[in-house]
Write a protein that holds these residues in place. Structure first.
Motif, mmCIF file in Angstrom:
data_model
loop_
_atom_site.group_PDB
_atom_site.id
_atom_site.type_symbol
_atom_site.label_atom_id
_atom_site.label_comp_id
_atom_site.label_asym_id
_atom_site.label_seq_id
_atom_site.Cartn_x
_atom_site.Cartn_y
_atom_site.Cartn_z
ATOM 1 N N ALA A 13 0.853 -1.189 0.000
ATOM 2 C CA ALA A 13 0.000 0.000 0.000
ATOM 3 C C ALA A 13 0.896 1.248 0.000
ATOM 4 N N PRO A 14 0.396 2.350 -0.545
ATOM 5 C CA PRO A 14 -0.924 2.562 -1.153
ATOM 6 C C PRO A 14 -0.982 2.267 -2.654
ATOM 7 N N GLY A 15 0.201 1.989 -3.251
ATOM 8 C CA GLY A 15 0.228 1.772 -4.692
ATOM 9 C C GLY A 15 -0.673 0.642 -5.146
ATOM 10 N N ALA A 16 -0.539 -0.535 -4.516
ATOM 11 C CA ALA A 16 -1.318 -1.699 -4.926
ATOM 12 C C ALA A 16 -2.801 -1.527 -4.625
ATOM 13 N N ILE A 272 -20.457 -11.777 11.978
ATOM 14 C CA ILE A 272 -20.642 -10.402 12.436
ATOM 15 C C ILE A 272 -21.803 -9.756 11.682
ATOM 16 N N ASN A 273 -22.248 -8.596 12.189
ATOM 17 C CA ASN A 273 -23.459 -7.956 11.677
ATOM 18 C C ASN A 273 -23.230 -7.062 10.462
ATOM 19 N N SER A 274 -22.257 -7.369 9.654
ATOM 20 C CA SER A 274 -22.021 -6.587 8.449
ATOM 21 C C SER A 274 -21.057 -7.363 7.567
ATOM 22 N N THR A 275 -20.617 -6.718 6.487
ATOM 23 C CA THR A 275 -19.677 -7.356 5.561
ATOM 24 C C THR A 275 -18.293 -6.760 5.761
ATOM 25 N N VAL A 276 -17.367 -7.574 6.254
ATOM 26 C CA VAL A 276 -15.974 -7.170 6.456
ATOM 27 C C VAL A 276 -15.100 -8.240 5.813
ATOM 28 N N VAL A 277 -14.210 -7.811 4.921
ATOM 29 C CA VAL A 277 -13.345 -8.746 4.203
ATOM 30 C C VAL A 277 -11.893 -8.425 4.515
ATOM 31 N N VAL A 278 -11.130 -9.461 4.840
ATOM 32 C CA VAL A 278 -9.712 -9.310 5.159
ATOM 33 C C VAL A 278 -8.888 -9.931 4.039
ATOM 34 N N GLY A 279 -7.945 -9.156 3.503
ATOM 35 C CA GLY A 279 -7.088 -9.646 2.440
ATOM 36 C C GLY A 279 -5.718 -10.054 2.953
ATOM 37 N N HIS A 280 -4.953 -10.692 2.103
ATOM 38 C CA HIS A 280 -3.595 -11.114 2.429
ATOM 39 C C HIS A 280 -2.694 -9.886 2.509
ATOM 40 N N GLY A 281 -1.793 -9.875 3.489
ATOM 41 C CA GLY A 281 -0.903 -8.732 3.661
ATOM 42 C C GLY A 281 -0.033 -8.442 2.455
ATOM 43 N N ILE A 282 0.264 -9.469 1.649
ATOM 44 C CA ILE A 282 1.118 -9.262 0.476
ATOM 45 C C ILE A 282 0.294 -9.028 -0.791
ATOM 46 N N SER A 283 -0.942 -8.608 -0.625
ATOM 47 C CA SER A 283 -1.834 -8.423 -1.774
ATOM 48 C C SER A 283 -1.275 -7.424 -2.783
ATOM 49 N N ASN A 284 -1.312 -7.818 -4.060
ATOM 50 C CA ASN A 284 -0.988 -6.898 -5.143
ATOM 51 C C ASN A 284 -2.281 -6.317 -5.701
ATOM 52 N N ASP A 285 -2.203 -5.617 -6.822
ATOM 53 C CA ASP A 285 -3.393 -4.952 -7.358
ATOM 54 C C ASP A 285 -4.483 -5.936 -7.764
ATOM 55 N N ILE A 286 -4.089 -7.119 -8.296
ATOM 56 C CA ILE A 286 -5.089 -8.117 -8.700
ATOM 57 C C ILE A 286 -5.818 -8.656 -7.474
ATOM 58 N N ALA A 287 -5.068 -8.939 -6.421
ATOM 59 C CA ALA A 287 -5.684 -9.442 -5.185
ATOM 60 C C ALA A 287 -6.604 -8.401 -4.566
ATOM 61 N N ILE A 288 -6.193 -7.136 -4.588
ATOM 62 C CA ILE A 288 -7.040 -6.066 -4.039
ATOM 63 C C ILE A 288 -8.329 -5.967 -4.838
ATOM 64 N N LYS A 289 -8.212 -6.041 -6.153
ATOM 65 C CA LYS A 289 -9.418 -6.011 -6.993
ATOM 66 C C LYS A 289 -10.371 -7.132 -6.596
ATOM 67 N N ASN A 290 -9.845 -8.340 -6.451
ATOM 68 C CA ASN A 290 -10.697 -9.475 -6.115
ATOM 69 C C ASN A 290 -11.224 -9.397 -4.686
ATOM 70 N N MET A 291 -10.493 -8.748 -3.782
ATOM 71 C CA MET A 291 -10.989 -8.528 -2.426
ATOM 72 C C MET A 291 -12.219 -7.617 -2.462
ATOM 73 N N ILE A 292 -12.167 -6.587 -3.261
ATOM 74 C CA ILE A 292 -13.303 -5.669 -3.400
ATOM 75 C C ILE A 292 -14.506 -6.387 -4.019
#
Length: 320
Positions: A13-16, A272-292
């Protein structure tokens, strides 16, 4: 819907994170909006690097960051202006519908519990990972680290939570739930496994099919595999280590490519009472896209509401 993204979370982060948000924006519907949470100047600078129009996103300023090595509870309390803390404020006050981060998983869990709370009846929220199957399908493994010291009634709930997720997010009809053990016969394993087996055998809340051994995890013998968080985390990191070793040595095919964490983006916190998603700490831009995109899918599946309904008619009494 509005999906909040912790721009400052993750090793790259924040680039990826900004690059991943730009990629995700192209795949979301016009009615969906990504809310970038972080230091405003940094976000605008990253958008400019990619020649992306800032008007395509909402920006919420947060000038602090929770580091990976910080104590989760202390950090949430002491850093109220961090991107994770601000994200949970937005979620709690319903200014966003989902929140995703590749930052501190501990802080994300603590923030979720203290801001939107557990669903009534859930003893311990948990996290899961996808296990590619040889037949082209997938399975879910849970818990993968949230609860290292689970009890039998907590493990029973993991089976229920995993079954609901498999059915509603991954569209698996009547998911087969198995208990990870050192043998497939009833009576195998340590005291935790034996007690959990009996609860699952007697329960009627999901399709329990018995024990499964770790060598059968990818053979399509179960859709949901339950274990305690200590075992699940060790197993997950072993799988990740083998995948990286195979990639380094050029040993791959279509099946092993499916083990790439980038394909899945992250894991929702279940219970939990909402939607919370946790990604991998080494996430690149593709992983961030798929997390969203995963956050979008979990929200649209109304997972929290379905868990609430399932718990209202649970057949096994569970208690902490």
């Amino acid at each position: 819907m509005k999906i909040g993204l912790d721009v400052m979370g993750g090793d790259f982060a924040p680039g990826a994170t900004v690059a991943g948000a730009i990629l995700a924006h192209k795949e979301l519907s016009p009615s969906d909006r990504i809310v970038l949470i972080g230091e405003t100047g940094t976000i605008l600078g990253e958008l400019e690097k990619h020649h992306a129009d800032p008007a395509l996103f909402d920006i919420v300023h947060a000038h602090d960051v929770i580091g990976m090595g910080e104590h989760p509870t202390h950090a949430i309390v002491r850093k109220p202006e961090s991107s994770i803390s601000i994200g949970f404020k937005e979620l709690k006050h319903k200014r966003i519908d989902a929140f995703a981060s590749a930052g501190s998983s501990g802080a994300m869990l603590v923030g979720a519990i203290y801001s939107v709370n557990n669903i009534q009846g859930v003893i311990r929220p948990c996290t899961s990972t996808v296990l590619p199957q040889e037949n082209g399908g997938l399975g879910l493994l849970l818990d993968i680290g949230t609860n290292p010291d689970a009890k039998p009634d907590v493990m029973y709930q993991f089976g229920l939570l995993g079954s609901i997720m498999a059915r509603n997010v991954y569209k698996i009809n009547n998911p087969r739930v198995a208990l990870l053990n050192i043998g497939h016969e009833e009576g195998k394993g340590n005291l935790l496994s034996q007690a959990t087996y009996q609860l699952m055998k007697e329960g009627k809340d999901f399709n329990f099919t018995g024990n499964i051994e770790s060598r059968d995890l990818f053979k399509n013998k179960a859709d949901v595999i339950v274990c305690d968080g200590f075992t699940g985390n060790i197993l997950l990191k072993n799988i990740e280590g083998m995948f990286r070793l195979m990639m380094k040595r050029g040993l791959t095919d279509d099946f092993f490519t499916r083990f790439n964490y980038e394909n899945y983006g992250g894991t929702p916190i279940l219970g939990i009472n909402s939607t919370v998603v946790v990604g991998h700490g080494i996430s690149n831009d593709i992983a961030i896209k798929n997390m969203i995109l995963l956050a979008r899918d979990v929200h649209h599946a109304k997972l929290s509401q379905k868990i609430k309904r399932a718990l209202s008619r649970v057949t096994v009494v569970v208690r902490d």
